[in-house]
Each structure stands twice: as structure tokens, then as C-alpha cells.
Write an enzyme that holds these catalytic residues in place. Structure first.
Site, short mmCIF file in Angstrom:
data_model
loop_
_atom_site.label_atom_id
_atom_site.label_comp_id
_atom_site.label_asym_id
_atom_site.label_seq_id
_atom_site.Cartn_x
_atom_site.Cartn_y
_atom_site.Cartn_z
CG LEU B 51 1.85 -1.63 -0.18
CD1 LEU B 51 1.02 -2.65 0.58
CD2 LEU B 51 2.98 -1.13 0.67
CD GLN B 75 -1.91 4.57 1.38
OE1 GLN B 75 -1.69 3.65 2.14
NE2 GLN B 75 -2.58 4.41 0.25
CG HIS B 121 -1.75 5.85 10.04
ND1 HIS B 121 -1.63 4.67 10.74
CD2 HIS B 121 -1.93 5.49 8.75
CE1 HIS B 121 -1.74 3.65 9.91
NE2 HIS B 121 -1.92 4.11 8.70
C1 LIG Z 1 5.14 0.58 4.40
C2 LIG Z 1 3.69 0.86 4.34
N1 LIG Z 1 3.17 1.47 3.27
C3 LIG Z 1 1.86 1.76 3.20
C4 LIG Z 1 1.02 1.43 4.23
C5 LIG Z 1 -0.47 1.75 4.16
N2 LIG Z 1 -1.21 0.49 4.00
C6 LIG Z 1 -1.76 -0.15 5.03
S1 LIG Z 1 -2.43 -1.62 4.60
C7 LIG Z 1 -1.99 -1.41 2.98
C8 LIG Z 1 -2.34 -2.48 1.98
C9 LIG Z 1 -1.75 -3.81 2.35
O1 LIG Z 1 -2.11 -4.77 1.40
P1 LIG Z 1 -1.65 -6.28 1.58
O2 LIG Z 1 -0.20 -6.35 1.81
O3 LIG Z 1 -2.18 -7.07 0.46
O4 LIG Z 1 -2.36 -6.71 2.95
P2 LIG Z 1 -3.93 -6.79 3.22
O5 LIG Z 1 -4.32 -5.52 3.91
O6 LIG Z 1 -4.61 -6.98 1.93
O7 LIG Z 1 -4.05 -7.97 4.11
C10 LIG Z 1 -1.35 -0.19 2.80
C11 LIG Z 1 -0.87 0.32 1.50
C12 LIG Z 1 1.59 0.79 5.33
N3 LIG Z 1 0.86 0.42 6.41
N4 LIG Z 1 2.92 0.52 5.37
#
Ligand SMILES: Cc1ncc(C[n+]2csc(CCOP(=O)(O)OP(=O)(O)O)c2C)c(N)n1
Ligand SMILES: Cc1ncc(C[n+]2csc(CCOP(=O)(O)OP(=O)(O)O)c2C)c(N)n1
Ligand SMILES: [Mg+2]
Ligand SMILES: [Mg+2]
Lengths: 345, 353, 353, 345
Positions: B51, B75, B121
Site C-alpha cells: 500500500l 487505486q 473518492h
Molecule cells: C493513500 C491511500 N491509498 C489507498 C487507499 C484505499 N484504501 C482504503 S483502505 C485500504 C487498505 C488499508 O489497509 P490497512 O492499512 O491494513 O488498514 P485496515 O483497513 O486493514 O484497517 C486502501 C488501500 C487509501 N484510502 N489511501
């Protein structure tokens, strides 16, 4: 205190006093029921998107209870994740406000119907606005922590929380770097709630680290990985970590293993995932075993609260929605609400 | 008739099979999900990244510099704003090295409002992208162009940014927008290339034999022919403009809609020809209205076609505010809607020189 | 007469002493260097950060949210492009929280060409900055405004970006551009507040008692009064425009030069009044010319003042290329110069409607 | 091989064969004299800005000699710092080309007079364009390394180099994260040339890490900190690290302690700093002690080479400068020079 990179060490298997455990449990139930209500609202068309924290209550409730709550640098600052509803409830937030944000009503106190649910902003408790971009809170946390640190005699600390996948962003490293500078260490508690997922992407395959918390070691930071599914060990470990940050005015990196009980968000269906550990079920079992509650009492409590929130959600449906011409409001602040009015000291 | 998402997937498949694409990657792009909009399901070179958007762009640049053919994805374009320096760098590879290196990467990202995506978004990226010299920027408005522009992007020796209008991703092609070789029947296509719900570990797509179709980068398309006023737009707003035009036709007003398709380089000849014909022009897009790409087009129009204009040229774009609010009314008030487009067009047409 | 660098230093000193500034920080901002342009020498709250621009912006945001008064610096605006997401976030703090929080930070950064800075020390940032709703953006063209705008930036409850034209930093004030309270004698001032060469560990500045001077954000200044054509510009190009105007005066052409000073919010009333008077207008800046802030101003001019215009309004800006080349000829050809400004002005004035 | 976080371990105190040591020395001299010529050109107005690598020759020359040089993914990729002139010379670059870039002539093969000196681009040797923004090369390196890794039977690796201060940027962490993913490790040699400065900012006070190389450990990476002022130990340590990356196809984080002999750049005066260790002086002392050269021979060689470069710089002065209308050239590539012509396989 125990600092280790292994899961809960035995001496943390202490028990909470019954009243405290019951309080924690009650808040866990409230948080869970709130999230379930939000999910139902989404499924019934009373909102466009759900994301939240069911499965993290055993850690997030203790966090909310242990916060040194108030406004300004003598108190704790919170830079939260979008899964922090249980922390908010434990701090005393009104669950109906979350329903309002879900329904994006004009009455939503966190964003006036602008932001997704579980994106809080509560200035009076130093809860800075939660935003969707992953990990940016880790770049801001050193700033509030510096304010904490320089407050004369202050015990306030900064707590910043995010997920496991997000630690791949450079901002996580920024927080490690800026909070550990030798001679200029900052009172930051970095919390990584590791549910082993980033949306659809599994932890394995994306990480070279065996434990995320190990990343603090090179920076001379205290680090620990704990079980976030047991509220008692979570409470004790968290308290020890917070006490350390509060007293030593130095950073701590705490990794908390948690469950993602309803998947990532409404985008992935928001259905209960049986394979994950359910911290609420485990806690209730404890209460029954310790004879603090009967199964019946537990079920009644949950049912009653579920009813309350259902009723509240119906009331929220009647609240006014934002008007189109509202979009230009608050583009600029007209006064300084976070500090001295015009900056003059 | 393919949806835009299916068109993108088919183009990426052609890219992998025939155009040398080596890597399709980004957050949740690989199995099991195949993209948050399913756009990368079943592709053999698709993989999940950490990520980290800077890492995604850096990986694409590194692969490209090493002669691979990467297609990276951010994304949501809302999360590309921490990579602008890297995007500038990629756009400058060839220029800074005086032609010693080129950087043949594609970066895809969904853009725009229309799905109640709230503050993070719903962003547009066209204005920002147009400020990246050295990049080519495309944005389709229908499945056929989505397919043809992506094939062109893949073979281009320069970095190409592919902006996919989020709100159109699931919209089906209309007659005339077929991808050459796609099965006529929607259900048949879906069965072949859409991953099943639930466990997908054993699923493999059955790709139809689609043909080459290269939509030239830099060439606009006249989406609707008209005589009285020109709308220059792209992406989601092409449909909005056409719908508004159909309404205005009832009042005897004949609107020409130009679907730019490429934001850079853009088809100035097409704009010029149309404005010379209609003498009235509206530049329409969703991005925030201060320092907006439509303002560039408007400026050029004024510089080159001042005396052709029978009414002041207009811009209709998104409100200059920090984000797009979640509630219906907020989103509606923040980006052009059919009604607001109609209102502006009526003003332009009513203008007496 | 102070230079712009000294003016900035004096303003920051006033900020620390009287306006509550708590932190002045960035790469090489603290002792021993006090800024790569010496702008932060001798300031009591100045400190050096890690080499991490995202951290600098994040630190400023965090401090601001905690009610402090931070002034962060990005060493060159060329290195701010990996922080655009954070800048957007800072601009959205108040709006996204529906007024619950504000974010009173100042971010300073040197901008522009003119010092043979090559590809990565010549960037402009005005177009990019104008695309950040929720921010106020200022850019002085002389030491007095540099001082007065910085004081206003410091007390503003919003994030304010302070763009300092690199090429003017060492230029001395002209008569009328004094900072109230500064010692009349240059050498005396230098002795008081410029750090000595060599070891500075024992040096302390001896601050003159300068007075308050708040240049209102959003108010332009007429840098030169004229009747025949208006130039709307800011920063380094104010001097270029005035020099060109002085040349044209010899031909009997009377140029009005508006120094915008604030890029957002900008002083539309001042522009409107001038264009109504001269009926001809040039928007002049150094940033790349596609999706340029001057195009926004031009668009608004066309929308509101179309029939006041006796010639097509023009933009003169930087070339749309990935960077500014090092060699003299390359830099000259990339951004407006007096000669090129003269040429455009001559065309505008010669235009027969 | 020895992997440690301490400075050179004893077994690395081996000696290079005399011919190799003499070759290393000759290249060190050439690199030093080149930088001194560039500085003089700056001071005499034959260029606008100088930045370069005097003080890093004892490490950078061995690096250039050990590179598996060529074009395409079967060879090593280099993502270099602006202090890498000695590496370039060791690889065989023409020093006159550096004079051209200094003077920003149209004949500058690296950038056509567009970029600052020591910003190379040599496609035929996989030297990707050096750019001024600190640390961005660490985000790109995983990409070339992936190309290296998948080349059938390939031994090519990616070498990425930057300074100590720059490791605070998130891009350094990006490289750590992306190159160490379990099961997807990449053949990257990450080199941090630690001169203990970022412009005017000292290492101490900005770093929580005692050793930058420690940051690799959490990622399960091999790490080492070595003395970059001795060409022999540098050669052996570097060779061992490169062999590991080449053979194991896994990352390695190498921190090299070096000197900054002429300050940061021309902006800080570009004068010789007596307090810093001079690797060239130390190497020459070795040669004299080992009776491989006399002082006179050393002085003569340096003087001769200095003359050659002086003469070359005079010739470069006569070369054509870029024309203004050249600025639009190469904004777009018209063909694919880094891979298959139109991407079709
Ligand atoms: C900078 C950014 N990139 C991509 C996204 C899209 N996105 C939202 S939640 C997520 C996954 C997050 O995973 P994690 O950090 O493990 O947190 P969790 O949701 O598992 O608590 C992604 C890729 C985002 N919100 N912000
Ligand atoms: C992203 C970025 N920020 C700031 C600068 C300005 N700058 C140039 S060199 C430098 C210091 C670099 O220090 P270090 O990484 O230790 O490398 P060294 O110069 O010591 O070899 C800085 C801050 C830059 N070039 N790029
Ligand atoms: Mg997670
Ligand atoms: Mg250094």
C-alpha cells in the site's frame, strides 16, 4: 514494564477488576451494536458507504478509557483510523452522531454530511479530523506530540493509529524518524492495528518484516506486539505503553493483532466473517465463566441496546439533509479556534 | 457489448498477449480481487503491491527504464497527489537525459465524481495531469475508446496516464461502440471474463479473440454533430453534454459535442474547426474551476479565435472547494449536472453579440 | 534598505516576538546556516528538520492543529511536489470538519527561475498552489510587501503559502519600500542581523525595533499606473513588467502594472478596474503555460469583461516543458524575459479592434 | 561472508593485489583531479554550480570496477547519487564529458547542457538519469531490480546509492519495503554513503538510528556498515555484498562511512575541509609504504593529469552552447530506446 516483540507475555495475563471489565464489556457491546446498525443502514440504503471497526473493540475500548481527555496540548491528541468507533464511544461520544454521519445529515457534527462514517473530528477532545488517505496521520502526529512535549509539566501524549498495510507508506517511516531523533524524542504512541489485510491483499507476501513492531527497533524505540482480542491483556499492555510515553516523553511502537470481523468495508459486502476471532464473544465467555454475567443478561443487554439504536436510526432519518449551497461554507476559517485568537501572544 | 471495465480488461489482456506488457500492478490489482472495479481480473501478469503509491509509480518507472512494459494503477486518483514529484520526474526522463532514455509506462487511475464517493473518492485529475510535461494523458468516455486508447497507451514510448471515469466504468457500450471481436452477447462475455463470486482460486478467464484497435492519442471524436454551439469535454461529461444537447434540440438548438479523448496532446484542430462553425463554445469538465484545463483551452480559443466568437466562451467546471461532500445535494452542487450544463448552454446561445 | 531576505527575517522575528510564532523549521533552517538563503538566521525558534518534506508539512499541520503557530519551509518549491496530498489535506481541515478545526500554519518556499538553478531549482509553484482550495497564497515582489504579507500570513487562521521569488531575495528595497523602523543605513542593518561568516556559535542578532505592517491578503497593488494596457502579474515578473513598461513609455505607450501580491484570494476588483480603463490586458507569470493560473484570470476576464476588451487578452508564461535548462539560452527561452514581454505588449497595443 | 553492523571486521583487512590497488589508485586520482577541475571551473565562472564526490573515491572506484556493465536487464542497473563521479570514471566514462556538463555545452552527452554537473545518464551502461530530488532513486530501484530478477539466468543486480540525510525521506523506506517482500525479494544493493551531513545539518540530532544500516534488519535484510575511506576494505566488503545480491537475488543494505572533502557544493564555498579524512592521501601513503610508488611518482602523475584536464577544460570552452529553441526537443520520445521498439513481443 515488559517490552517484547512476542505476543503477550505471561505476566500480562492479569485480570481487570470486575467493575472495570464490566465497563469495558458494555462499551464493547455498544460499539459492536453501533457498527452493526451502521452496516444495516448501509444495506437498507440509509447511507452510501460503510467502513468501521467491528473486531477491534477489545483494544479500542481500553484505548478510549485510558486517554487523558481534553482540549489543548496538556491533553492527549488522537490521530485515529476509520476503525476507531469503540475508542470514540469509550471516550463518551454519542453513537447517534455516527448514525448521522452514516446518513450524511446536516446534523452530522463531524463533517456536516460531507465525509464517510467513522471519520470523526472532535476538537474539544483533541480528536483531529480523520481523513481517508491512508497513513497521513503518521506525518502529522509528530506535530501534536511536539506541542504535548513542550507544554510545561504536561503529561499529554499523542496517539496515532493505522492499519498494517498502511505501514508501507512513507508516512509511517516519517513518524519513526521524526519521533525518535536523539535528544529530541517525542511522546508518540504509534499504534498499528494489524488485521493482516489491506482490502483484499493479505499481509503475507507484502511484508519483509515478521513483526511490524520490529521497525521501531533500529530507531531505539520501545516496541511490542500484543494480542488485541483480549481486553484484559490489551488494557494492561496499552496502559504500560502509555505510561511509558507519558512519563519518559519518548515514542513507543505498539502492534496490536486484531480481527476484521465484517470484511474491509461495504465495498466488500460487510458480512460477518466466521473464520476470524470475535473478541466480544470471547469476552462474554469470560464474564460467564467468572460469573459476572449470565448468558441471558448478556443477550438482554445487547437486544435492548440494539433496539435503542434502531429507534435512533429512525429518528435520524427525519433530520435535515445538507443544502447544495452549503458547499462553500468553511472553506476558510474566519477565526482561530485551535489556539490564541489572532496569534498574538 | 462490453462495459468500460471489461473493455479495459480486454485491452490489458491484448497488452499482455500481443503488445509486450510485462506487469499490471497496484493495490488489490492482482488475485483474488483483480481491482476494486474488477478491471484487472484474470490477467496473467497482474499482481498486488504494498500500500504505497510512491512505490507503485517508482516501480513503473524502474520497470520502464529497464525496457519492460509496465501498467501501474493508482487505486483512486485521490491518492496520487503524493506522487506528483515522481510523475514530473517520469515526464522529464527523456527531456532531462536529452533523449538518452525514454520511459514507456502506463499509469491508470479512476477519476471523478458520480458515485457518492465523498471527499476522497471523487477527485478529478485532468487539470493536474495536464500540468505534467512529457506525459500523454487520455480519458475515454465509452468502452470502445477505453479499449482503443489503452492499446495506444501501451505501445507509446512515453509515459501515458489513463484516466478512467469512475462513474462510467460499469456502463455498457452503446451500438457502434463494440470492441472488434467481442462476443455479441453480454451474458456470454461476462461468463468468459468476469470472475465468479466467492472462491476464485480455480477460475481462469476464457478470453475472446478481440482485434487490434488503436485510437490515436491526440485525436478527438465528434460525439454529436451540431451547428449552434460547441461543447468541448471528455470522460463522464460527454454523456452529460449529449443528454443536455438532446434536451436543447427540442428547443431547436443544435449542440455539437466534442469528446476530446486526449487531454495532452489535445486535438486543437478539432476544437478550432468546430468553434469556427458554431462561433460559441463551452468548455466542460468536473475538475475544480481555478486553474482548470478548460481554462487553457479557453485561453487558446481567445488568443486564436477571438473574432470568430459570437458570445464569450465559457467554462463550466467543479466548484473551487476542498472536496466533494457525501450528501446528494453536496455532490450535485459541486460538479456539473445536466441541468447546470443546460443553463449555461442556454445563456451562451441566448447571447446577442 | 532591507533586502527581501532581511525583510523575511525581520517579519519572522516579529512573528516570534509579538505574534505567537512557536516554530520556524525546515531543512537547514536552524543554526548554523539559518536557511540556504540566510532567511532564518538568528531566529530563536528556528530549527533543523530531517530531510523529509512530507515530515515538514506534517509537522506544521500537527503543530497548527495543536494551536501552535508554525512556519515551515520547503527548501525549494521544486521539492514540494511529493506533498501535494498533505497540502490538500491542510486546505481541507476546516471544510472537512465543518469548521470544527482550523489549521493556522505558514509554509514558505522559494520559487521561480532567474538564478541558473537548472531543472530542480527553477520551478514555479503558483499554478499548483492556486489549485489548493482552503489555502491562501501570497507572493511578494519587494521587501516591504515581503514583510507585510508575512505578518498577515502569520496571524491568518488558515494555512497560508508564502512564495518567495528566488531571484529577488537579495535585491534591495527601493525608496518607498522601507520597513517601518528599519535602520536607514544598509551596513548598519547588515551588522545587526546578518550572521558573520565563519564560526557563528557566539553570534546573536541585534534586532532593530521594526513596527507592525500588515499587507492585507487579497489586495493588489498598482505597481505602475498607465492607460493603454494592463499587465497583471506578481513576484519577479513585476519588475520585468515595469522595466518593459518604462521602455514602452519611450514609444508613448503607457502600461499599467498590477502586482497581485495574493494569488488566492486574488483582487478581482483591482483587475477589473484596470481592464475597464485600459481595455487591453496581459497576464504574465513564469509557470508553465498549460493550465496556468493566468489562464484562470484570463477566463474570468473573458466571462465578465468580454465587451470591454479591445484586443484579445493574452497570457505570457513559461514554456510547457519538463524543466528549465541550465545553459543561459535555455533559461532565457523558457520563462518570460523583458524582451519577450515587450514583444507581446507591442502586439496587444498594436491590435486594431 | 561477514555481515555486521560494526565497522570493518578484521578479516576484511586483506590487501588488494598490487596491480589492482594501483589501478584503483589511478582512478581515485583521476576522479579527484576531475572534481578539483570542476570546482575551479565554477570558481572561474565556467559553470553555474558544482556538486560532486571528492572524498568518496575509495568506495566509489571499487563500485565502478565491480559493476557488471552493459545495457539491459542482464546487466547491473545504477541509480546514482550526485557524488558518483569516481564510479563513472572507473566504469570508463570520459572526464571531458563532465567538463562539458559543468560548462553546460550543447555537447554535454548526459543532458545537452540542461542539468547540473554530475547528473549522468548513460543508457549503454544502465546508468539511469541522475536527478536532483533527493532519494527518488530509491523508489525506482525496485523496478529495475525486478527486471534484473526475471531475466532468465541473469546475474544483473540493481545498485542504488544516496546520502545519509536523504534516508529520512519516505522513498528510502519504500525501497526497504518493496525489495524485501517475503517470497518476492529483489536483487538490490542499497548503498548509503554516510558523510554525516545533509548540507549544513549534522547527522547527530536528526537520527534515532545509531547506524542507518540497522533499518534493514526489521526487513530481514543483510546489512553492514563499512569504512569507505580505505579502498581495500571497501573493495572486499563491497564485493562480498554484491556477490550476495547477485547470487542470492536478495537485497542488501550497505552503509559506507565517507568524507565530504569540499563541503556540500559550490553553494557552501567548495573549499577543502582539513578536518575530514582524505582517502586519497591515506591510499598514497599505503602505496609509498608498500613501495609500489614513490612520492615523486605520485606527485608527477597527479600533476600530469591535472594539466591534461586543464587543457581539456580550455577546449570545452570553445564548444557550442545550446540554442534557445532547443528547449522543446525530447519532450516526447519518438521511439522506444529502452526496450522493444513498439512494445510488441
Ligand atoms: C493513500 C491511500 N491509498 C489507498 C487507499 C484505499 N484504501 C482504503 S483502505 C485500504 C487498505 C488499508 O489497509 P490497512 O492499512 O491494513 O488498514 P485496515 O483497513 O486493514 O484497517 C486502501 C488501500 C487509501 N484510502 N489511501
Ligand atoms: C527532495 C529534496 N529535498 C531537498 C533537496 C535539497 N538538498 C540537496 S542536497 C541536500 C542534502 C543531502 O544530504 P545527504 O542525503 O546526506 O547527501 P549528501 O549531499 O551528504 O551526499 C539537500 C537537502 C533536494 N535536492 N531534494
Ligand atoms: Mg489491515
Ligand atoms: Mg550526507
Amino acid at each position: 514494564m515488559t517490552v517484547s516483540s512476542t505476543l503477550t507475555s505471561p505476566k500480562e495475563n492479569r485480570q481487570l477488576a470486575p467493575e472495570l471489565l464490566l465497563q469495558v464489556h458494555e462499551l464493547m457491546v455498544k460499539a459492536r451494536v453501533l457498527e452493526e446498525r451502521l452496516i444495516t443502514m448501509y444495506k437498507q440504503g440509509d447511507g452510501f458507504f460503510w467502513i468501521g471497526g467491528p473486531g477491534e473493540e477489545a483494544f479500542n475500548v481500553p484505548l478510549g478509557l485510558l486517554v487523558h481527555k481534553g482540549q489543548g496540548p496538556e491533553f492527549d491528541y488522537l490521530h485515529l483510523h476509520y476503525r476507531s468507533s469503540a475508542t470514540m464511544l469509550a471516550m463518551g461520544a454519542d453513537p447517534v452522531d455516527s448514525l448521522r454521519q452514516m446518513k450524511n445529515t446536516a446534523t452530522d457534527p463531524y463533517s456536516g454530511g460531507r465525509n464517510f462514517v467513522n471519520h470523526y473530528s472532535i476538537r474539544k477532545w483533541n480528536v483531529v479530523p480523520v481523513s481517508s488517505p491512508i497513513e497521513v496521520q503518521f506525518s502529522m502526529a509528530p506535530g501534536t506530540a511536539l506541542a504535548n512535549k513542550r507544554f510545561p509539566g504536561g503529561k499529554g501524549i499523542t496517539i496515532v493509529q493505522g492499519g498494517d498495510a498502511g505501514t508501507a507508506e512513507g508516512d509511517f517511516a516519517t513518524c519513526l524518524v521524526w519521533s525518535s531523533r536523539k535528544g529530541a524524542e517525542l511522546p508518540v504512541l504509534m499504534v498499528v492495528t494489524n488485521n493482516q489485510w489491506g482490502i483484499s491483499t493479505a499481509y503475507d507476501g507484502q511484508h519483509g518484516e515478521t513483526r511490524v513492531s520490529d521497525r521501531g527497533k533500529a530507531f531505539g524505540m520501545m516496541t511490542q506486539t500484543i494480542d488485541g482480542n483480549d481486553p484484559e491483556s490489551a488494557y494492561f499492555s496499552l496502559k504500560a505503553a502509555m505510561d511509558y510515553v507519558r512519563t519518559e516523553r519518548r515514542p513507543f511502537l505498539l502492534e496490536v493483532m486484531v480481527s476484521r470481523l465484517y470484511g474491509h468495508s461495504s465495498a466488500s459486502g460487510a458480512n460477518y466473517v466466521r473464520e476470524e476471532d470475535d473478541c466480544l464473544a470471547k469476552t462474554e465467555q469470560k464474564l460467564v465463566e467468572r460469573k459476572l454475567k449470565t448468558r441471558q443478561e448478556l443477550d438482554d443487554f445487547r437486544a435492548k441496546y440494539t433496539q435503542e439504536l434502531l429507534a435512533a436510526s429512525k429518528r435520524v432519518r427525519e433530520e435535515p439533509m445538507p443544502k447544495g449551497d452549503d458547499i462553500y461554507r468553511h472553506v476558510f476559517a474566519t477565526k482561530n479556534v485551535v489556539g490564541p485568537q489572532d496569534g498574538r501572544s | 457489448m462490453a462495459t468500460m471495465v471489461q473493455a479495459i480488461r480486454l485491452a490489458l489482456h491484448v497488452g499482455e498477449e500481443r503488445l509486450g506488457v510485462t506487469d499490471i500492478f497496484g493495490e488489490d490489482v492482482g488475485p483474488p480481487l483483480g481491482g476494486v472495479f474488477t478491471q484487472t481480473q484474470g490477467l496473467k501478469t497482474a499482481w498486488n503491491t504494498p500500500l504505497d503509491e510512491r512505490g507503485v509509480v517508482g516501480m513503473a518507472m524502474g520497470l520502464a527504464l529497464a525496457g519492460q512494459r509496465p501498467v501501474g494503477e493508482i487505486q483512486f486518483c485521490d491518492y496520487a497527489f503524493n506522487t506528483i514529484d515522481l510523475l514530473k520526474l517520469a515526464g522529464g526522463v527523456c527531456w532531462s537525459s536529452y533523449g538518452d532514455f525514454n520511459c514507456p509506462m502506463v499509469l491508470m487511475t479512476p477519476v471523478g465524481a458520480g458515485i457518492r464517493g465523498s471527499i476522497y473518492h471523487s477527485h478529478s485529475f485532468d487539470a493536474q495531469a495536464s500540468r505534467l510535461p512529457g506525459w500523454k494523458i487520455v480519458m475515454p468516455s465509452n468502452p470502445k475508446d477505453a479499449y482503443g486508447l489503452l492499446l495506444s497507451a501501451i505501445v507509446d514510448p512515453n509515459p501515458v496516464m489513463y484516466l478512467a471515469p469512475k462513474a462510467l466504468l460499469r456502463v455498457k457500450a452503446r451500438p457502434g461502440e463494440e470492441i472488434p471481436g467481442e462476443p455479441g452477447d453480454d451474458k456470454a462475455l461476462s461468463k468468459m471474463i468476469d470472475a465468479p463470486l466467492g472462491d476464485r482460486s480455480a477460475w481462469r478467464p476464457d478470453w475472446p479473440k478481440v482485434e487490434d484497435l488503436f485510437v490515436e492519442i491526440g485525436k478527438a471524436r465528434v460525439a454529436r454533430v451540431g451547428r449552434h454551439v460547441t461543447v468541448v469535454t471528455y470522460g463522464r461529461d460527454v454523456n452529460v453534454a449529449v443528454a443536455a444537447a438532446d434536451d436543447l434540440a427540442k428547443d431547436g438548438v443544435d449542440v455539437e459535442v466534442i469528446d476530446l479523448r486526449s487531454i495532452h496532446p489535445y486535438d486543437w484542430d478539432a476544437i478550432k474547426a468546430s468553434v469556427k462553425k458554431t462561433n460559441r463554445v463551452l468548455f466542460l469538465n468536473e475538475d475544480t474551476e481555478v486553474t482548470n484545463f478548460g481554462e487553457h483551452l479557453l485561453r487558446r480559443t481567445v488568443e486564436e479565435l477571438f473574432y470568430e466568437l459570437h458570445a464569450p466562451p465559457r467554462l463550466h467546471a467543479g466548484a473551487h472547494i476542498p472536496g466533494i461532500g457525501l450528501a446528494d445535494n453536496l455532490e450535485h452542487a459541486s460538479v456539473p449536472q445536466k441541468d447546470s450544463v443546460l443553463a449555461v448552454l442556454r445563456e451562451i446561445v441566448a447571447h446577442v453579440p
